[in-house]
Design a protein around this motif. Structure first.
Motif, short mmCIF file in Angstrom:
data_model
loop_
_atom_site.label_atom_id
_atom_site.label_comp_id
_atom_site.label_asym_id
_atom_site.label_seq_id
_atom_site.Cartn_x
_atom_site.Cartn_y
_atom_site.Cartn_z
N SER A 120 1.53 3.34 18.78
CA SER A 120 0.13 2.63 18.25
C SER A 120 -0.56 2.73 19.54
CB SER A 120 0.44 1.39 17.88
OG SER A 120 0.90 1.37 16.50
N TYR B 224 -3.40 0.64 21.96
CA TYR B 224 -3.99 -0.85 21.92
C TYR B 224 -4.98 -0.59 22.86
CZ TYR B 224 0.50 -2.14 19.90
OH TYR B 224 1.75 -1.97 18.86
N ASN C 221 -7.58 4.59 12.20
CA ASN C 221 -7.83 3.50 10.70
C ASN C 221 -9.09 2.83 10.74
OD1 ASN C 221 -6.73 0.48 9.99
ND2 ASN C 221 -6.73 2.07 8.63
N TYR D 118 -1.21 12.09 0.35
CA TYR D 118 -1.98 13.10 0.92
C TYR D 118 -1.59 14.42 0.54
CZ TYR D 118 -2.94 9.18 4.14
OH TYR D 118 -3.33 8.02 4.89
N LEU E 98 5.38 8.41 13.38
CA LEU E 98 4.73 7.54 14.30
C LEU E 98 5.15 7.68 15.85
CD1 LEU E 98 2.49 5.55 14.74
CD2 LEU E 98 4.24 3.71 14.14
N PHE F 187 -7.41 11.71 9.71
CA PHE F 187 -6.17 12.40 10.55
C PHE F 187 -6.96 13.31 11.37
CE2 PHE F 187 -2.19 10.83 9.06
CZ PHE F 187 -2.59 10.07 8.16
N TYR G 154 0.32 5.74 -0.29
CA TYR G 154 -0.71 6.95 -0.36
C TYR G 154 -0.09 8.15 -0.82
CZ TYR G 154 -2.94 3.31 2.81
OH TYR G 154 -3.53 2.37 3.59
N TYR H 13 0.91 -1.23 -0.16
CA TYR H 13 -0.01 0.00 0.04
C TYR H 13 0.82 1.20 0.01
CZ TYR H 13 -4.32 -2.29 1.19
OH TYR H 13 -5.40 -3.10 0.97
N LEU I 47 -4.23 15.69 7.44
CA LEU I 47 -3.89 15.15 6.29
C LEU I 47 -5.24 14.59 5.54
CD1 LEU I 47 -1.26 15.17 7.97
CD2 LEU I 47 -0.51 13.50 6.05
N GLN J 179 -10.79 0.44 13.56
CA GLN J 179 -9.99 -0.63 14.14
C GLN J 179 -8.61 -0.51 14.75
OE1 GLN J 179 -9.49 -2.73 10.23
NE2 GLN J 179 -11.89 -3.05 10.12
N SER J 180 -8.12 0.60 14.24
CA SER J 180 -6.58 0.87 15.07
C SER J 180 -6.58 2.34 15.03
CB SER J 180 -5.48 0.56 13.93
OG SER J 180 -5.69 -1.06 13.33
N PHE K 12 -3.60 5.47 16.49
CA PHE K 12 -2.06 5.88 16.34
C PHE K 12 -2.03 7.41 16.90
CE2 PHE K 12 -1.04 2.25 13.98
CZ PHE K 12 -2.06 1.96 13.06
N LYS L 298 1.86 1.73 3.95
CA LYS L 298 1.24 1.19 5.00
C LYS L 298 1.89 -0.35 5.26
CE LYS L 298 -3.03 -1.15 4.92
NZ LYS L 298 -3.14 -2.25 5.40
N GLY M 102 -9.12 -1.09 7.19
CA GLY M 102 -7.88 -1.25 6.47
C GLY M 102 -7.08 -0.59 5.86
N TYR M 103 -7.58 0.26 4.81
CA TYR M 103 -6.92 1.08 4.01
C TYR M 103 -7.13 2.49 4.42
CZ TYR M 103 -10.61 2.93 1.43
OH TYR M 103 -11.90 3.48 1.03
N LYS M 104 -8.08 2.99 4.76
CA LYS M 104 -8.45 4.22 5.11
C LYS M 104 -7.85 4.74 6.66
CE LYS M 104 -12.50 7.16 5.00
NZ LYS M 104 -13.88 7.36 5.14
N TYR M 105 -7.26 6.03 6.48
CA TYR M 105 -6.91 6.53 7.87
C TYR M 105 -7.27 8.04 7.83
CZ TYR M 105 -3.33 2.81 8.03
OH TYR M 105 -2.62 1.80 7.99
#
Lengths: 111, 109
Positions: free
Chosen positions: B49, B51, B91, A35, B46, B99, A33, A31, A43, B31-32, B34, A94, B94-97
């Protein structure tokens, strides 16, 4: 260091000219990206790729196109740059743990 | 309502202080989670993460509260070098974040 580079790092261009930004990664992540970051906004996703030749639009994709012909390279093209596309552009990958790592960014100014 | 909301600050704190930031998110299926740190004119990096059970990394502690849909970041014994903008990232799918716009922290000598 996730091995992500971006080029150019800075660019000034004129309205109406085409511009291509390059993102290169060295670690074979699936993956990638693109932004953009503007004051007052988080972002925002332009496009992303989930494999070679597999791309999809993000929330601010109008005026942008992308290509991914190799795993390591993800190109962002502004077909005809406008002043509203003046921004800082970040590329990201990712990992398998869902963590994202970013390139150093490209500062684009459209006059 | 924004998908991810943060207090923009700035938070001005003296060296050695403890400071906490919260971030709320709207999608209960996220799901996730950060925390990223971003220095002026640099890329986001980063920090940690987050948890479900909470996690700690040195002076930094992150917590997740799914019931109230927020995450938090606690910084103990603040250093001048902690001055930065802290981004909350969620997140989805899966692919989408998503911010947040970031919380600015300035640690004062």
């Amino acid at each position: 260091d996730a091995g992500i580079t971006q080029s150019p790092r800075h660019k000034v261009t004129e309205t109406g000219t085409p511009v291509t930004l390059r993102c290169h990664q060295t670690e074979n992540h699936r993956y990638m990206y693109w932004y953009r970051q503007d004051p007052g906004h988080g972002l925002r996703l332009i496009h992303y790729s989930y494999g070679v030749k597999d791309t999809d639009k993000g929330e601010v994709s109008d005026g942008y196109s992308v290509s991914r012909s190799k795993t390591e390279d993800f190109l962002l093209t502004l077909e005809s740059a406008t002043s509203s596309q003046t921004s800082v552009y970040f590329c990201a990958i990712k990992t398998e743990y869902n963590e994202q790592f970013f390139g150093p960014g490209t500062r684009l100014t459209v006059l | 309502r924004k998908e991810v909301e943060q207090d923009p600050g700035p938070f001005n704190v003296p060296e050695g202080a403890t400071v906490a930031f919260n971030c709320t998110y709207s999608n209960s299926a996220s799901q996730s989670f950060f925390w990223y740190r971003q220095d002026c004119r640099k890329e986001p990096k980063l920090l940690m993460s987050v948890y479900s059970s909470g996690n700690e990394d040195g002076r930094f502690t992150a917590q997740l509260n799914r019931a109230s849909q927020y995450i938090s970041l606690l910084i103990r014994d603040s250093k001048l070098s902690d001055s930065a903008t802290y981004l909350c990232v969620v997140n989805d799918r899966g692919y989408k974040y998503i911010f947040g716009t970031g919380t600015r922290l300035k640690v004062l000598a």
